[in-house]
Motif scaffolding. Structure first.
Motif, PDB file in Angstrom:
ATOM      1  N   GLN A  56       0.824  -1.206   0.000  1.00 20.45           N
ATOM      2  CA  GLN A  56       0.000   0.000   0.000  1.00 20.45           C
ATOM      3  C   GLN A  56       0.861   1.261   0.000  1.00 20.45           C
ATOM      4  N   LYS A  60       1.151   4.016  -2.999  1.00 14.51           N
ATOM      5  CA  LYS A  60       0.823   5.395  -2.648  1.00 14.51           C
ATOM      6  C   LYS A  60       1.995   6.323  -2.974  1.00 14.51           C
ATOM      7  N   SER A 120      -7.321   5.344  -0.976  1.00 11.53           N
ATOM      8  CA  SER A 120      -7.075   3.985  -0.490  1.00 11.53           C
ATOM      9  C   SER A 120      -6.359   3.170  -1.555  1.00 11.53           C
ATOM     10  N   VAL A 121      -5.736   2.106  -1.082  1.00 10.66           N
ATOM     11  CA  VAL A 121      -5.085   1.137  -1.963  1.00 10.66           C
ATOM     12  C   VAL A 121      -5.534  -0.237  -1.487  1.00 10.66           C
ATOM     13  N   THR A 122      -6.183  -0.982  -2.372  1.00  9.74           N
ATOM     14  CA  THR A 122      -6.586  -2.346  -2.026  1.00  9.74           C
ATOM     15  C   THR A 122      -5.515  -3.302  -2.532  1.00  9.74           C
ATOM     16  N   ALA A 132      -2.691  -4.700  -6.901  1.00 11.06           N
ATOM     17  CA  ALA A 132      -3.117  -3.523  -6.143  1.00 11.06           C
ATOM     18  C   ALA A 132      -3.961  -2.612  -7.019  1.00 11.06           C
ATOM     19  N   CYS A 134      -5.484   1.362  -6.848  1.00 11.30           N
ATOM     20  CA  CYS A 134      -5.346   2.642  -6.147  1.00 11.30           C
ATOM     21  C   CYS A 134      -6.526   3.548  -6.485  1.00 11.30           C
TER      22      CYS A 134
END
Length: 189
Positions: A56, A60, A120-122, A132, A134
């Motif tokens: 994450q 980011k 958020s970042v999954t 991921a 974003c």
């Protein structure tokens, strides 16, 4: 009577060995530091425990570097060079497209700033690495307006060596912007 006493002693011995072993294992997972006469404890953890959190932060950080642009060619080049340590050729291709389309020159010539706020970042495990996605908001600040854009991107990450330029030890691959549309434009005062 003797048998009961022997069994009781055996149980106490087994419990003592078990407790001693458990205490030893807990002590091995801790590092004790002495700082100005004060005892401090640091715990040892597996690197794998925090990998999703590191993914994450890696994603980011890349987005902050790639999408934070000021009307200064050297600042843009610096941010892009730092971002390229974190991603493969897919990010370089996107940067080249922005340059060739005149977007970067337009930012500089028209004194436009751009920044991003990652919402958020999954992260999901994927084969030998991670997938991921974003979710972010991009702000394009012009002389007379501020445009807010919705940005969604995705990528796959694989482990590489950690370095000063890539402290989490990931390389983003197959990065692409899935969605980047205007949400609103406001007049600046």
């Amino acid at each position: 009577m003797f048998f009961t006493l022997a069994l009781f002693c055996l149980l106490i011995t087994v419990y003592a060995i078990y407790s001693g072993h458990k205490s030893t294992m807990i002590a091995l997972d801790n590092i004790y530091l002495l700082n100005n006469g004060q005892l401090m404890t640091a715990s040892a953890h597996s690197v794998k425990e925090n990998r999703p959190v590191e993914v994450q932060d890696h994603v980011k950080r890349f987005h902050e570097l790639f999408f934070t642009l000021d009307p200064d060619d050297k600042a843009i080049q610096y941010n892009m060079s730092q971002a390229m340590y974190l991603a493969d050729a897919s990010a370089q291709q996107q940067y080249e497209y922005l340059k060739e389309s005149g977007y970067i020159n337009e930012l500089i010539q028209k004194n436009v700033s751009q920044d991003i706020r990652v919402d958020s970042v999954t992260v999901q495990p994927s084969g030998s690495g991670y997938y991921a996605k974003c979710y972010a908001q991009q702000h394009i600040i012009r002389t007379s307006t501020v445009t807010t854009r919705n940005l969604i991107s995705e990528c796959y990450l694989r482990d590489v060596s950690r370095s000063t330029n890539n402290p989490h030890g990931f390389l983003m691959e197959r990065w692409r912007v899935v969605q980047n549309n205007d949400l609103q434009t406001e007049t600046r005062r």
